[in-house]
Design an enzyme around this catalytic site. Structure first.
Site, PDB file in Angstrom:
ATOM      1  N   ARG A 110      16.372  -7.798  -7.979  1.00 12.21           N
ATOM      2  CA  ARG A 110      15.120  -7.012  -7.879  1.00 12.21           C
ATOM      3  C   ARG A 110      13.962  -7.634  -8.661  1.00 12.21           C
ATOM      4  O   ARG A 110      12.991  -6.963  -8.974  1.00 12.21           O
ATOM      5  CB  ARG A 110      15.324  -5.560  -8.312  1.00 12.21           C
ATOM      6  CG  ARG A 110      16.351  -4.819  -7.471  1.00 12.21           C
ATOM      7  CD  ARG A 110      16.079  -3.333  -7.463  1.00 12.21           C
ATOM      8  NE  ARG A 110      16.980  -2.668  -6.556  1.00 12.21           N
ATOM      9  CZ  ARG A 110      18.123  -2.104  -6.919  1.00 12.21           C
ATOM     10  NH1 ARG A 110      18.481  -2.125  -8.185  1.00 12.21           N
ATOM     11  NH2 ARG A 110      18.880  -1.517  -6.032  1.00 12.21           N
ATOM     12  N   LYS A 166       1.269 -16.158  -3.479  1.00 11.10           N
ATOM     13  CA  LYS A 166       1.873 -16.070  -2.147  1.00 11.10           C
ATOM     14  C   LYS A 166       3.227 -16.762  -2.178  1.00 11.10           C
ATOM     15  O   LYS A 166       3.324 -17.925  -2.582  1.00 11.10           O
ATOM     16  CB  LYS A 166       0.984 -16.736  -1.091  1.00 11.10           C
ATOM     17  CG  LYS A 166      -0.222 -15.898  -0.726  1.00 11.10           C
ATOM     18  CD  LYS A 166      -0.979 -16.499   0.433  1.00 11.10           C
ATOM     19  CE  LYS A 166      -2.183 -15.640   0.784  1.00 11.10           C
ATOM     20  NZ  LYS A 166      -3.050 -16.266   1.815  1.00 11.10           N
ATOM     21  N   GLU A 190      -7.844 -29.915   0.208  1.00 11.54           N
ATOM     22  CA  GLU A 190      -7.942 -28.499  -0.200  1.00 11.54           C
ATOM     23  C   GLU A 190      -8.887 -28.344  -1.388  1.00 11.54           C
ATOM     24  O   GLU A 190      -9.646 -27.376  -1.460  1.00 11.54           O
ATOM     25  CB  GLU A 190      -6.556 -27.937  -0.556  1.00 11.54           C
ATOM     26  CG  GLU A 190      -5.660 -27.664   0.633  1.00 11.54           C
ATOM     27  CD  GLU A 190      -5.999 -26.397   1.427  1.00 11.54           C
ATOM     28  OE1 GLU A 190      -6.853 -25.595   0.993  1.00 11.54           O
ATOM     29  OE2 GLU A 190      -5.402 -26.220   2.510  1.00 11.54           O
ATOM     30  N   LYS A 218      -9.746 -20.913  -7.619  1.00 12.44           N
ATOM     31  CA  LYS A 218      -8.749 -20.102  -6.909  1.00 12.44           C
ATOM     32  C   LYS A 218      -8.334 -18.892  -7.732  1.00 12.44           C
ATOM     33  O   LYS A 218      -8.187 -17.800  -7.196  1.00 12.44           O
ATOM     34  CB  LYS A 218      -7.532 -20.952  -6.514  1.00 12.44           C
ATOM     35  CG  LYS A 218      -6.577 -20.120  -5.696  1.00 12.44           C
ATOM     36  CD  LYS A 218      -5.683 -20.847  -4.763  1.00 12.44           C
ATOM     37  CE  LYS A 218      -4.883 -19.783  -3.986  1.00 12.44           C
ATOM     38  NZ  LYS A 218      -3.783 -20.331  -3.238  1.00 12.44           N
ATOM     39  N   GLU A 231      -5.797 -10.351  -0.157  1.00 10.88           N
ATOM     40  CA  GLU A 231      -6.546 -10.966   0.937  1.00 10.88           C
ATOM     41  C   GLU A 231      -7.193  -9.919   1.845  1.00 10.88           C
ATOM     42  O   GLU A 231      -7.124  -9.991   3.071  1.00 10.88           O
ATOM     43  CB  GLU A 231      -5.633 -11.883   1.770  1.00 10.88           C
ATOM     44  CG  GLU A 231      -6.415 -12.966   2.498  1.00 10.88           C
ATOM     45  CD  GLU A 231      -5.541 -14.098   3.050  1.00 10.88           C
ATOM     46  OE1 GLU A 231      -4.324 -14.097   2.800  1.00 10.88           O
ATOM     47  OE2 GLU A 231      -6.099 -14.975   3.702  1.00 10.88           O
ATOM     48  N   ARG A 252     -10.613 -13.325  -0.669  1.00 12.89           N
ATOM     49  CA  ARG A 252      -9.599 -14.387  -0.606  1.00 12.89           C
ATOM     50  C   ARG A 252      -9.688 -15.174   0.708  1.00 12.89           C
ATOM     51  O   ARG A 252      -9.225 -16.316   0.788  1.00 12.89           O
ATOM     52  CB  ARG A 252      -8.195 -13.790  -0.813  1.00 12.89           C
ATOM     53  CG  ARG A 252      -7.136 -14.856  -1.040  1.00 12.89           C
ATOM     54  CD  ARG A 252      -5.875 -14.309  -1.652  1.00 12.89           C
ATOM     55  NE  ARG A 252      -4.898 -15.378  -1.824  1.00 12.89           N
ATOM     56  CZ  ARG A 252      -3.794 -15.292  -2.540  1.00 12.89           C
ATOM     57  NH1 ARG A 252      -3.527 -14.171  -3.179  1.00 12.89           N
ATOM     58  NH2 ARG A 252      -2.962 -16.306  -2.643  1.00 12.89           N
ATOM     59  N   ASN A 287      -9.932 -19.820   3.242  1.00 14.88           N
ATOM     60  CA  ASN A 287      -9.580 -20.233   4.598  1.00 14.88           C
ATOM     61  C   ASN A 287     -10.682 -21.030   5.283  1.00 14.88           C
ATOM     62  O   ASN A 287     -10.610 -21.278   6.490  1.00 14.88           O
ATOM     63  CB  ASN A 287      -9.247 -18.992   5.431  1.00 14.88           C
ATOM     64  CG  ASN A 287      -7.783 -18.933   5.797  1.00 14.88           C
ATOM     65  OD1 ASN A 287      -7.427 -19.035   6.948  1.00 14.88           O
ATOM     66  ND2 ASN A 287      -6.918 -18.832   4.794  1.00 14.88           N
ATOM     67  N   HIS A 325      -9.971 -23.501   8.021  1.00 19.28           N
ATOM     68  CA  HIS A 325      -8.607 -23.222   8.456  1.00 19.28           C
ATOM     69  C   HIS A 325      -8.541 -22.599   9.848  1.00 19.28           C
ATOM     70  O   HIS A 325      -7.482 -22.651  10.475  1.00 19.28           O
ATOM     71  CB  HIS A 325      -7.895 -22.291   7.467  1.00 19.28           C
ATOM     72  CG  HIS A 325      -7.430 -22.978   6.212  1.00 19.28           C
ATOM     73  ND1 HIS A 325      -8.275 -23.673   5.388  1.00 19.28           N
ATOM     74  CD2 HIS A 325      -6.190 -23.075   5.644  1.00 19.28           C
ATOM     75  CE1 HIS A 325      -7.592 -24.155   4.353  1.00 19.28           C
ATOM     76  NE2 HIS A 325      -6.317 -23.816   4.495  1.00 19.28           N
ATOM     77  N   HIS A 344      -6.030 -24.612  11.624  1.00 24.36           N
ATOM     78  CA  HIS A 344      -4.760 -24.057  12.118  1.00 24.36           C
ATOM     79  C   HIS A 344      -4.637 -24.247  13.630  1.00 24.36           C
ATOM     80  O   HIS A 344      -3.554 -24.529  14.145  1.00 24.36           O
ATOM     81  CB  HIS A 344      -4.656 -22.563  11.796  1.00 24.36           C
ATOM     82  CG  HIS A 344      -4.281 -22.287  10.375  1.00 24.36           C
ATOM     83  ND1 HIS A 344      -4.693 -21.161   9.695  1.00 24.36           N
ATOM     84  CD2 HIS A 344      -3.530 -22.988   9.492  1.00 24.36           C
ATOM     85  CE1 HIS A 344      -4.219 -21.185   8.463  1.00 24.36           C
ATOM     86  NE2 HIS A 344      -3.512 -22.285   8.305  1.00 24.36           N
ATOM     87  N   HIS A 348      -1.140 -30.506   7.036  1.00 27.92           N
ATOM     88  CA  HIS A 348      -2.062 -29.387   6.808  1.00 27.92           C
ATOM     89  C   HIS A 348      -3.390 -29.892   6.230  1.00 27.92           C
ATOM     90  O   HIS A 348      -4.462 -29.463   6.653  1.00 27.92           O
ATOM     91  CB  HIS A 348      -1.401 -28.371   5.876  1.00 27.92           C
ATOM     92  CG  HIS A 348      -2.246 -27.168   5.623  1.00 27.92           C
ATOM     93  ND1 HIS A 348      -2.584 -26.284   6.620  1.00 27.92           N
ATOM     94  CD2 HIS A 348      -2.854 -26.722   4.492  1.00 27.92           C
ATOM     95  CE1 HIS A 348      -3.360 -25.336   6.116  1.00 27.92           C
ATOM     96  NE2 HIS A 348      -3.537 -25.577   4.827  1.00 27.92           N
TER      97      HIS A 348
HETATM   98  N1  GLY Z   1      -3.661 -20.710   0.561  1.00 34.67           N
HETATM   99  C1  GLY Z   1      -4.576 -19.647   0.656  1.00 34.67           C
HETATM  100  C2  GLY Z   1      -4.298 -18.532  -0.273  1.00 34.67           C
HETATM  101  O1  GLY Z   1      -3.552 -18.665  -1.215  1.00 34.67           O
HETATM  102  O2  GLY Z   1      -4.818 -17.461  -0.068  1.00 34.67           O
END
Ligand code: GLY
Length: 372
Positions: free
Chosen positions: A121, A143, A185, A227, A237, A241, A245, A248, A252, A264
């Site tokens: 947990r 993430k 990035e 970031k 997000e 956030r 992108n 992207h 993408h 990427h």
């Molecule tokens: N890679 C984009 C984010 O972490 O939101």
């Protein structure tokens, strides 16, 4: 000297921070003893990173800490691999007094962070990114997750690491193409949010591309600050956030249209060129600001043209599948100037960080990257 950046977003674990410094890996033992006194340490390590850096990682760990090797590559970021390492941790009777360390690129830290989030947990997680992309992106923001046959990162949670330790000297051994993924990035974040770093790199990006330690540490530190600030404002997000992108939506689309043959970072770099031109065509970005972005990406030797075999129709068809799309309409982060993105409403949409663009603007973006 190492820099320490506090992260404001903390729900599940006590507040820690991001340590950045050449040679910082040597301080891992001290960090673990100070932050997690009495806890056992287990490591999930990317196999390639472990082979390259075991001579530095292993002496920095408490004696007899188990190190579980995870095969390198996106195709191992799976539920099956998560089960395998969980079973191994369980069979070693590692309890709730464990702190899990993830050592590797973004693929590894995403998987290891997800394991840490659900193991018994949840146990604390320390991320040690070994790639530039992992350092400026995946290791910051919480993430975590795995891929499935239905797509990338579809199963996972957002859970902040307890600590992040970034040692730029680990990046000396990165293959050039992998290093460039991280540069793409970082430049993307400078373009949307850090005009100071952008101007510094415009003046001279040579030392950064040559991986000179001070220049690399500066790139990482500024990117991580950007970031961390964005994620602190919008962990889930729901708004800001999305700024991460930039490039992207089309990036993408290109990845999907080329069967993920492009890395990427390459896809994002081409996407930035396209979306910058789309912003000009939409009347949001002065052409001379777009030219600055295009020049810096070219100076960093990042690609600005779609692969010759990429089909415009395939990219267009992929756009509504982007996670920012609403009711089948793709949305884009729209640059208004270097270091500034549009938040005012446009195209009948709401105020926010991603917007619908008129078809002629999207077409101009695709033209700019040579998609016919
Ligand atoms: N890679 C984009 C984010 O972490 O939101």
């Amino acid at each position: 000297m190492a820099v320490r950046i506090p992260i404001a977003v903390r729900r599940e674990v006590p507040t820690g921070g991001i340590v950045i410094g050449a040679g910082a890996l040597a301080s891992l033992g001290e960090l673990l003893a100070r932050r997690f006194p009495g806890r056992r340490v287990a490591v999930l390590a990317d196999a390639t990173a472990l082979d390259l850096h075991c001579d530095r990682l292993c002496p920095a760990l408490p004696r007899s800490s188990p190190i579980l090797r995870v095969p390198s590559g996106e195709r191992h970021k799976t539920r099956a691999e998560k089960v395998r390492v969980e079973d191994e941790l369980l069979s070693r009777q590692l309890g709730r007094d464990t702190v899990l360390v993830g050592f590797g690129g973004g693929v590894l830290t995403d998987l290891a962070g997800f394991v840490a989030a659900t193991y018994l947990r949840g146990v604390p997680f320390v991320a040690i990114p070994t790639t530039l992309l992992g350092a400026v992106d995946a290791s910051v923001g919480g993430k975590t997750g795995v891929n499935t046959r239905h797509g990338k990162n579809l199963i996972g949670v957002i859970r902040q690491p307890a600590e992040v330790l970034i040692d730029p000297s680990l990046m000396e051994t990165l293959p050039e193409a992998e290093f460039r993924n991280g540069v793409a990035e970082a430049l993307k974040m400078a373009a949307t949010s850090d005009p100071v770093l952008f101007a510094e790199l415009e003046a001279d990006c040579g030392p950064t591309l040559a991986r000179e330690p001070a220049a690399l540490a500066r790139l990482i530190e500024r990117s991580v600050r950007t970031k961390a600030r964005v994620v602190a404002a919008d962990e889930r997000e729901a708004g800001e956030r999305e700024v991460l992108n930039f490039g992207h939506t089309i990036g993408h689309g290109l990845e999907r249209a080329t069967g993920y043959r492009l890395s990427h970072g390459q896809a994002v770099a081409i996407g930035v060129v396209a979306e910058t031109q789309a912003a000009v065509a939409a009347g949001c970005l002065p052409p001379e600001e777009a030219a600055r972005v295009h020049r810096l990406f070219a100076a960093a030797r990042l690609p600005g043209r779609a692969p010759a075999d990429a089909a415009r129709g395939d990219v267009l068809a992929a756009l509504p599948g982007d996670k920012k799309a609403r009711r089948g309409h793709p949305r884009f982060v729209v640059l208004e100037g270097v270091g500034r993105v549009r938040t005012d409403p446009m195209g009948g949409g709401a105020r926010g960080w991603a917007h619908k663009l008129p078809a002629h603007a999207i077409a101009a973006g695709l033209d700019a990257i040579g998609l016919r």
